[in-house]
Design a protein around this motif. Structure first.
Motif, PDB file in Angstrom:
ATOM      1  N   GLY A  70       0.676  13.902  -7.816  1.00 37.66           N
ATOM      2  CA  GLY A  70      -1.033  14.778  -8.411  1.00 37.66           C
ATOM      3  C   GLY A  70      -0.824  16.205  -7.089  1.00 37.66           C
ATOM      4  O   GLY A  70       0.355  16.256  -6.966  1.00 37.66           O
ATOM      5  N   ARG A  71      -1.789  15.820  -6.412  1.00 40.90           N
ATOM      6  CA  ARG A  71      -2.334  16.510  -5.425  1.00 40.90           C
ATOM      7  C   ARG A  71      -1.869  16.050  -4.461  1.00 40.90           C
ATOM      8  O   ARG A  71      -2.049  16.111  -3.140  1.00 40.90           O
ATOM      9  CB  ARG A  71      -3.772  17.265  -5.488  1.00 40.90           C
ATOM     10  CG  ARG A  71      -3.743  18.394  -6.449  1.00 40.90           C
ATOM     11  CD  ARG A  71      -5.201  18.213  -6.704  1.00 40.90           C
ATOM     12  NE  ARG A  71      -5.551  19.039  -5.307  1.00 40.90           N
ATOM     13  CZ  ARG A  71      -6.891  19.856  -4.831  1.00 40.90           C
ATOM     14  NH1 ARG A  71      -8.007  19.713  -5.598  1.00 40.90           N
ATOM     15  NH2 ARG A  71      -6.928  20.595  -4.014  1.00 40.90           N
ATOM     16  N   ARG A  72      -1.533  15.127  -3.666  1.00 37.82           N
ATOM     17  CA  ARG A  72      -1.196  13.933  -2.938  1.00 37.82           C
ATOM     18  C   ARG A  72      -0.056  14.188  -2.753  1.00 37.82           C
ATOM     19  O   ARG A  72       1.003  14.214  -2.585  1.00 37.82           O
ATOM     20  CB  ARG A  72      -1.715  12.748  -2.985  1.00 37.82           C
ATOM     21  CG  ARG A  72      -2.624  12.177  -3.246  1.00 37.82           C
ATOM     22  CD  ARG A  72      -3.062  10.948  -3.326  1.00 37.82           C
ATOM     23  NE  ARG A  72      -2.246  10.193  -4.477  1.00 37.82           N
ATOM     24  CZ  ARG A  72      -2.548   8.952  -4.585  1.00 37.82           C
ATOM     25  NH1 ARG A  72      -3.429   8.319  -3.750  1.00 37.82           N
ATOM     26  NH2 ARG A  72      -1.976   8.793  -6.166  1.00 37.82           N
ATOM     27  N   LYS A  73       0.571  13.792  -1.046  1.00 36.37           N
ATOM     28  CA  LYS A  73       1.790  13.191  -0.538  1.00 36.37           C
ATOM     29  C   LYS A  73       2.112  12.484   0.160  1.00 36.37           C
ATOM     30  O   LYS A  73       1.358  11.831   0.993  1.00 36.37           O
ATOM     31  CB  LYS A  73       2.039  15.125   0.159  1.00 36.37           C
ATOM     32  CG  LYS A  73       2.066  15.556   0.129  1.00 36.37           C
ATOM     33  CD  LYS A  73       3.057  15.949  -0.481  1.00 36.37           C
ATOM     34  CE  LYS A  73       3.596  17.930  -1.754  1.00 36.37           C
ATOM     35  NZ  LYS A  73       4.850  18.444  -2.207  1.00 36.37           N
TER      36      LYS A  73
ATOM     37  N   TYR B  98       0.288  -1.139  -0.007  1.00 37.11           N
ATOM     38  CA  TYR B  98      -0.085   0.326   0.134  1.00 37.11           C
ATOM     39  C   TYR B  98       0.776   1.069  -0.172  1.00 37.11           C
ATOM     40  O   TYR B  98       2.155   1.426   0.583  1.00 37.11           O
ATOM     41  CB  TYR B  98      -1.044  -0.399   0.805  1.00 37.11           C
ATOM     42  CG  TYR B  98      -1.655  -0.460   1.335  1.00 37.11           C
ATOM     43  CD1 TYR B  98      -2.393  -1.751   0.355  1.00 37.11           C
ATOM     44  CD2 TYR B  98      -2.437  -1.202   2.355  1.00 37.11           C
ATOM     45  CE1 TYR B  98      -3.203  -2.827   0.372  1.00 37.11           C
ATOM     46  CE2 TYR B  98      -3.426  -2.405   2.686  1.00 37.11           C
ATOM     47  CZ  TYR B  98      -4.159  -3.043   0.971  1.00 37.11           C
ATOM     48  OH  TYR B  98      -4.386  -4.088   1.850  1.00 37.11           O
ATOM     49  N   THR B  99       0.437   2.219  -0.589  1.00 38.91           N
ATOM     50  CA  THR B  99       0.920   3.918  -0.520  1.00 38.91           C
ATOM     51  C   THR B  99       0.010   4.068   1.252  1.00 38.91           C
ATOM     52  O   THR B  99      -0.859   4.474   0.584  1.00 38.91           O
ATOM     53  CB  THR B  99       1.150   4.697  -1.542  1.00 38.91           C
ATOM     54  OG1 THR B  99      -0.385   4.608  -2.294  1.00 38.91           O
ATOM     55  CG2 THR B  99       1.563   3.504  -2.976  1.00 38.91           C
ATOM     56  N   VAL B 100       0.773   5.006   1.175  1.00 35.96           N
ATOM     57  CA  VAL B 100       0.124   6.484   2.480  1.00 35.96           C
ATOM     58  C   VAL B 100       0.140   7.544   2.544  1.00 35.96           C
ATOM     59  O   VAL B 100       1.279   7.983   1.909  1.00 35.96           O
ATOM     60  CB  VAL B 100       0.869   5.846   3.875  1.00 35.96           C
ATOM     61  CG1 VAL B 100       0.772   6.492   4.399  1.00 35.96           C
ATOM     62  CG2 VAL B 100       0.940   4.041   3.581  1.00 35.96           C
ATOM     63  N   ARG B 101      -0.071   8.265   1.717  1.00 33.71           N
ATOM     64  CA  ARG B 101      -0.912   9.843   1.935  1.00 33.71           C
ATOM     65  C   ARG B 101      -1.008   9.853   3.839  1.00 33.71           C
ATOM     66  O   ARG B 101      -0.260   9.913   4.534  1.00 33.71           O
ATOM     67  CB  ARG B 101      -2.141   9.944   1.443  1.00 33.71           C
ATOM     68  CG  ARG B 101      -2.332   9.190   0.651  1.00 33.71           C
ATOM     69  CD  ARG B 101      -3.913   9.756   0.257  1.00 33.71           C
ATOM     70  NE  ARG B 101      -4.507   8.840   1.006  1.00 33.71           N
ATOM     71  CZ  ARG B 101      -5.887   9.141   1.071  1.00 33.71           C
ATOM     72  NH1 ARG B 101      -6.955   9.227  -0.490  1.00 33.71           N
ATOM     73  NH2 ARG B 101      -6.722   7.625   1.558  1.00 33.71           N
ATOM     74  N   LYS B 102      -0.346  11.916   3.629  1.00 38.10           N
ATOM     75  CA  LYS B 102      -0.354  12.334   4.863  1.00 38.10           C
ATOM     76  C   LYS B 102      -1.336  12.019   5.369  1.00 38.10           C
ATOM     77  O   LYS B 102      -1.575  11.673   6.648  1.00 38.10           O
ATOM     78  CB  LYS B 102      -0.028  13.570   4.739  1.00 38.10           C
ATOM     79  CG  LYS B 102       1.517  13.703   4.489  1.00 38.10           C
ATOM     80  CD  LYS B 102       1.791  15.207   4.379  1.00 38.10           C
ATOM     81  CE  LYS B 102       3.569  15.594   3.711  1.00 38.10           C
ATOM     82  NZ  LYS B 102       4.082  17.111   4.479  1.00 38.10           N
ATOM     83  N   ARG B 103      -2.301  11.761   4.887  1.00 36.48           N
ATOM     84  CA  ARG B 103      -4.111  12.155   5.133  1.00 36.48           C
ATOM     85  C   ARG B 103      -4.212  10.639   6.115  1.00 36.48           C
ATOM     86  O   ARG B 103      -4.654  10.083   7.226  1.00 36.48           O
ATOM     87  CB  ARG B 103      -4.859  11.638   4.720  1.00 36.48           C
ATOM     88  CG  ARG B 103      -6.644  11.705   4.765  1.00 36.48           C
ATOM     89  CD  ARG B 103      -7.237  11.928   3.879  1.00 36.48           C
ATOM     90  NE  ARG B 103      -7.457  13.099   2.756  1.00 36.48           N
ATOM     91  CZ  ARG B 103      -7.861  13.029   1.596  1.00 36.48           C
ATOM     92  NH1 ARG B 103      -9.170  12.247   1.356  1.00 36.48           N
ATOM     93  NH2 ARG B 103      -8.304  13.683   1.144  1.00 36.48           N
TER      94      ARG B 103
END
Length: 255
Positions: free
Chosen positions: A230-233, A176-181
């Protein structure tokens, strides 16, 4: 009748990397009355394993010392560090001595750092003589002196930081990839103090807390990689970050 409930008998626990040594492991353990000795190194026998290792274990057991083999890559500083700190944490109420001179040079570094971050005491063993062919006989014989190393404190990641690193490592194992959210949601569910004390419902405040408590300090140390998609970190552990996580993950269990 004496009530001994709640009393704890302090054990003398030794930890030693199992290199091409015999006396440098045996004599300090027996001289200082070890109750338990952890031998770090490969636990699967191979053609390169010297015969005197079996004799070492047999003699330790004969003296009444409990011996436990622990599978460790002695050429990996972080594997040595992580295994050692975990063993020390397991014996939080015991006296723990670590032989930093019985394995490889990298094992010496790993065990020394482990002692700097725990209550364990590191010691070195100076041999009386030196052998040559380590596959036929131990590198050294006898012990001239045993000296404690000075204790220099070293900073480890905080427990909340290790918790986040643990989450990142486990998510990566699942692909899985992990976003700051995602990290914010994890921190809230795990009741990590930096996120829940004091409580806030402000989204930007949550991002700032995550950034200042975890992302910025761990990124500066080279433990985290933050990239834009994109807009995700997206956040992930670097190779060294994963190694540091392995070295200090015991803090999640033992505090």
């Amino acid at each position: 009748m004496d009530d001994s409930r709640g009393l704890h008998s302090v054990r003398r626990v030794h930890i030693a990397p199992l290199g091409y040594e015999h006396d440098r492991i045996l004599l300090p353990a027996t001289r200082y009355d070890a109750d338990l000795l952890y031998l770090l190194g490969p636990t699967t026998p191979s053609s390169s394993s010297p015969d005197y290792h079996d004799d070492l274990v047999a003699r330790l057991v004969e003296t009444g010392i409990e011996v436990e083999r622990v599978d460790v890559d002695l050429q990996d500083i972080y594997d040595v560090l992580g295994r050692t700190t975990t063993l020390v944490a397991r014996h939080g109420d015991d006296e723990v001595l670590v032989n930093v001179s019985s394995g490889t040079a990298l094992a010496a570094v790993g065990t020394t750092i482990a002692c700097m971050t725990t209550h364990a005491t590191a010691y070195t063993v100076e041999p009386e003589t030196n052998a040559h062919d380590v596959h036929r006989e131990p590198r050294t014989t006898g012990v001239a002196n045993v000296e404690s190393l000075p204790d220099y404190p070293i900073e480890s990641p905080t427990r909340p930081q290790i918790a986040v690193m643990d989450y990142l490592a486990k998510q990566a194992e699942k692909g899985y990839t992990v976003r700051k959210r995602d990290l914010i949601e994890f921190a809230e569910n795990a009741d990590l103090r930096f996120m829940v004390d004091p409580p806030t419902t402000n989204r930007q405040s949550k991002y700032r807390r995550l950034q200042s408590a975890v992302v910025d300090p761990l990124t500066e140390k080279g433990y985290l990689d933050v990239r834009s998609a994109g807009r995700r970190k997206l956040v992930s552990l670097t190779d060294i970050g994963h190694s540091v996580y392995v070295a200090f993950e015991h803090k999640l269990k033992f505090g």
